[in-house]
Motif scaffolding. Sequence first.
Motif, PDB file in Angstrom:
ATOM      1  N   VAL A   1     -10.944  55.213 -49.534  1.00  6.70           N
ATOM      2  CA  VAL A   1     -10.739  53.436 -50.368  1.00  6.70           C
ATOM      3  C   VAL A   1      -9.687  52.969 -49.914  1.00  6.70           C
ATOM      4  O   VAL A   1     -10.199  52.307 -49.457  1.00  6.70           O
ATOM      5  CB  VAL A   1     -10.496  53.680 -51.847  1.00  6.70           C
ATOM      6  N   ASP A   2      -8.602  54.025 -49.510  1.00  5.89           N
ATOM      7  CA  ASP A   2      -7.157  52.451 -49.754  1.00  5.89           C
ATOM      8  C   ASP A   2      -7.190  51.954 -47.911  1.00  5.89           C
ATOM      9  O   ASP A   2      -7.377  51.364 -47.759  1.00  5.89           O
ATOM     10  CB  ASP A   2      -6.156  53.940 -49.439  1.00  5.89           C
ATOM     11  N   MET A   3      -8.009  52.982 -46.520  1.00  2.00           N
ATOM     12  CA  MET A   3      -8.277  52.301 -45.353  1.00  2.00           C
ATOM     13  C   MET A   3      -9.412  51.426 -45.730  1.00  2.00           C
ATOM     14  O   MET A   3      -9.285  50.412 -45.174  1.00  2.00           O
ATOM     15  CB  MET A   3      -9.086  53.834 -44.829  1.00  2.00           C
ATOM     16  N   ILE A   4     -10.418  51.595 -46.708  1.00  2.00           N
ATOM     17  CA  ILE A   4     -11.320  49.820 -46.658  1.00  2.00           C
ATOM     18  C   ILE A   4     -10.595  49.198 -47.211  1.00  2.00           C
ATOM     19  O   ILE A   4     -11.117  48.263 -46.814  1.00  2.00           O
ATOM     20  CB  ILE A   4     -12.635  50.927 -47.516  1.00  2.00           C
ATOM     21  N   ASN A   5      -9.853  49.188 -48.181  1.00  2.00           N
ATOM     22  CA  ASN A   5      -9.153  47.797 -48.955  1.00  2.00           C
ATOM     23  C   ASN A   5      -8.736  47.599 -47.965  1.00  2.00           C
ATOM     24  O   ASN A   5      -8.410  46.501 -47.803  1.00  2.00           O
ATOM     25  CB  ASN A   5      -8.162  48.950 -49.956  1.00  2.00           C
ATOM     26  N   GLN A   6      -7.379  48.476 -47.385  1.00  2.00           N
ATOM     27  CA  GLN A   6      -7.218  47.845 -46.255  1.00  2.00           C
ATOM     28  C   GLN A   6      -7.439  46.709 -44.965  1.00  2.00           C
ATOM     29  O   GLN A   6      -7.342  46.228 -44.629  1.00  2.00           O
ATOM     30  CB  GLN A   6      -5.818  48.893 -45.452  1.00  2.00           C
ATOM     31  N   LEU A   7      -8.732  47.524 -44.885  1.00  2.00           N
ATOM     32  CA  LEU A   7      -9.422  46.948 -43.690  1.00  2.00           C
ATOM     33  C   LEU A   7     -10.326  45.970 -44.398  1.00  2.00           C
ATOM     34  O   LEU A   7      -9.991  44.750 -43.561  1.00  2.00           O
ATOM     35  CB  LEU A   7     -10.743  47.796 -43.503  1.00  2.00           C
ATOM     36  N   ARG A   8     -10.893  45.741 -45.466  1.00  2.00           N
ATOM     37  CA  ARG A   8     -10.823  44.616 -45.533  1.00  2.00           C
ATOM     38  C   ARG A   8     -10.466  43.115 -45.890  1.00  2.00           C
ATOM     39  O   ARG A   8     -10.178  42.369 -45.230  1.00  2.00           O
ATOM     40  CB  ARG A   8     -11.151  44.446 -47.746  1.00  2.00           C
ATOM     41  N   GLU A   9      -8.962  43.424 -46.088  1.00  2.00           N
ATOM     42  CA  GLU A   9      -7.549  42.211 -46.161  1.00  2.00           C
ATOM     43  C   GLU A   9      -7.462  41.911 -44.603  1.00  2.00           C
ATOM     44  O   GLU A   9      -7.377  40.786 -44.641  1.00  2.00           O
ATOM     45  CB  GLU A   9      -6.660  43.218 -46.979  1.00  2.00           C
ATOM     46  N   ILE A  10      -7.478  42.236 -43.633  1.00  2.00           N
ATOM     47  CA  ILE A  10      -7.186  42.716 -42.344  1.00  2.00           C
ATOM     48  C   ILE A  10      -8.272  41.973 -42.286  1.00  2.00           C
ATOM     49  O   ILE A  10      -7.777  40.496 -41.464  1.00  2.00           O
ATOM     50  CB  ILE A  10      -7.433  44.006 -41.317  1.00  2.00           C
ATOM     51  N   LEU A  11      -9.421  42.142 -41.896  1.00  2.00           N
ATOM     52  CA  LEU A  11     -10.468  41.428 -41.720  1.00  2.00           C
ATOM     53  C   LEU A  11     -10.716  40.381 -41.835  1.00  2.00           C
ATOM     54  O   LEU A  11     -10.566  38.925 -41.605  1.00  2.00           O
ATOM     55  CB  LEU A  11     -11.841  42.190 -42.046  1.00  2.00           C
ATOM     56  N   ARG A  12     -10.845  40.268 -43.530  1.00  2.00           N
ATOM     57  CA  ARG A  12     -10.144  38.246 -44.471  1.00  2.00           C
ATOM     58  C   ARG A  12      -9.705  38.157 -43.742  1.00  2.00           C
ATOM     59  O   ARG A  12      -9.296  36.891 -43.279  1.00  2.00           O
ATOM     60  CB  ARG A  12     -10.088  39.017 -45.896  1.00  2.00           C
ATOM     61  N   ALA A  13      -8.327  38.054 -43.659  1.00  2.00           N
ATOM     62  CA  ALA A  13      -7.157  37.971 -42.370  1.00  2.00           C
ATOM     63  C   ALA A  13      -6.929  36.587 -41.609  1.00  2.00           C
ATOM     64  O   ALA A  13      -6.874  35.523 -41.077  1.00  2.00           O
ATOM     65  CB  ALA A  13      -5.976  38.269 -42.982  1.00  2.00           C
ATOM     66  N   LYS A  14      -7.902  37.708 -40.802  1.00  2.00           N
ATOM     67  CA  LYS A  14      -8.652  37.641 -39.316  1.00  2.00           C
ATOM     68  C   LYS A  14      -9.812  36.368 -39.383  1.00  2.00           C
ATOM     69  O   LYS A  14      -9.660  35.578 -38.265  1.00  2.00           O
ATOM     70  CB  LYS A  14      -8.873  38.504 -38.699  1.00  2.00           C
ATOM     71  N   MET A  15     -10.011  36.300 -40.452  1.00  2.00           N
ATOM     72  CA  MET A  15     -11.343  35.274 -40.375  1.00  2.00           C
ATOM     73  C   MET A  15     -10.589  33.939 -40.094  1.00  2.00           C
ATOM     74  O   MET A  15      -9.909  33.319 -41.443  1.00  2.00           O
ATOM     75  CB  MET A  15     -12.598  35.364 -41.526  1.00  2.00           C
ATOM     76  N   PRO A  16     -11.636  32.937 -40.403  1.00  2.00           N
ATOM     77  CA  PRO A  16     -11.482  31.336 -40.039  1.00  2.00           C
ATOM     78  C   PRO A  16     -11.871  31.390 -42.138  1.00  2.00           C
ATOM     79  O   PRO A  16     -12.814  31.568 -42.395  1.00  2.00           O
ATOM     80  CB  PRO A  16     -12.188  30.734 -39.258  1.00  2.00           C
ATOM     81  N   ALA A  17     -11.144  30.424 -42.339  1.00  2.00           N
ATOM     82  CA  ALA A  17     -11.323  29.949 -43.632  1.00  2.00           C
ATOM     83  C   ALA A  17     -12.395  28.591 -43.624  1.00  2.00           C
ATOM     84  O   ALA A  17     -13.129  28.187 -42.962  1.00  2.00           O
ATOM     85  CB  ALA A  17      -9.847  28.758 -44.684  1.00  2.00           C
ATOM     86  N   LEU A  18     -12.606  29.296 -44.902  1.00  2.00           N
ATOM     87  CA  LEU A  18     -14.419  28.073 -44.429  1.00  2.00           C
ATOM     88  C   LEU A  18     -13.946  26.453 -45.290  1.00  2.00           C
ATOM     89  O   LEU A  18     -13.214  26.455 -45.751  1.00  2.00           O
ATOM     90  CB  LEU A  18     -15.823  29.099 -46.216  1.00  2.00           C
ATOM     91  N   THR A  19     -15.529  26.117 -44.429  1.00  2.00           N
ATOM     92  CA  THR A  19     -14.998  24.868 -44.961  1.00  2.00           C
ATOM     93  C   THR A  19     -15.632  24.245 -46.067  1.00  2.00           C
ATOM     94  O   THR A  19     -16.370  25.283 -46.275  1.00  2.00           O
ATOM     95  CB  THR A  19     -16.180  23.653 -43.651  1.00  2.00           C
ATOM     96  N   GLU A  20     -14.691  23.129 -46.587  1.00  2.00           N
ATOM     97  CA  GLU A  20     -15.260  22.989 -47.619  1.00  2.00           C
ATOM     98  C   GLU A  20     -17.775  22.856 -48.449  1.00  2.00           C
ATOM     99  O   GLU A  20     -17.503  22.998 -49.037  1.00  2.00           O
ATOM    100  CB  GLU A  20     -15.449  20.897 -48.364  1.00  2.00           C
ATOM    101  N   THR A  21     -17.744  22.485 -46.898  1.00  2.00           N
ATOM    102  CA  THR A  21     -19.355  22.117 -47.242  1.00  2.00           C
ATOM    103  C   THR A  21     -19.518  24.262 -47.592  1.00  2.00           C
ATOM    104  O   THR A  21     -20.445  24.045 -48.594  1.00  2.00           O
ATOM    105  CB  THR A  21     -20.215  21.683 -45.698  1.00  2.00           C
ATOM    106  N   GLU A  22     -19.263  24.959 -46.811  1.00  2.00           N
ATOM    107  CA  GLU A  22     -19.884  26.431 -46.434  1.00  2.00           C
ATOM    108  C   GLU A  22     -18.991  26.770 -47.680  1.00  2.00           C
ATOM    109  O   GLU A  22     -19.678  27.321 -48.399  1.00  2.00           O
ATOM    110  CB  GLU A  22     -18.475  26.753 -45.531  1.00  2.00           C
TER     111      GLU A  22
END
Length: 125
Positions: free
Chosen positions: A50-71
């Motif tokens: 569970v800790d690994m999955i939570n960390q991975l979620r945060e790692i991937l979230r930080a690597k994703m570009p922010a959503l545009t206002e339209t998105e």
Amino acid sequence: MTERVPDDAPLYSRNDIKRIGYALLQVPHTAEIEFEGGRPPSEPTPDLLVDMINQLREILRAKMPALTETEQVVWSAWKALPDDEPSPVKRIARDLGMTPADVAFIVYPAEQFGRWDDDQEPDID
């Protein structure tokens, strides 16, 4: 007749947990997961997974570009729709003054779902 499993029986065997942990380590960016002692343990626990999955979620979230206002607006409208909405793309497009193709581009990525076709959903009134 199916054998009843006691409520306190573990859902996964020790071997299952090890296989899940090993598979999780094959996912891109898991090298960035931090472990106590610096290395993954040979015997992962459910809590560690569970800790690994939570960390991975945060790692991937930080690597994703922010959503545009339209998105952001489209996804907000998408989440507000009932699960049984027969024409979610067309309804959002109508409500937001967008084309269905523009909405579909956001919620149905072409590389995953193929090109949007207006016939994929019934017309709305």
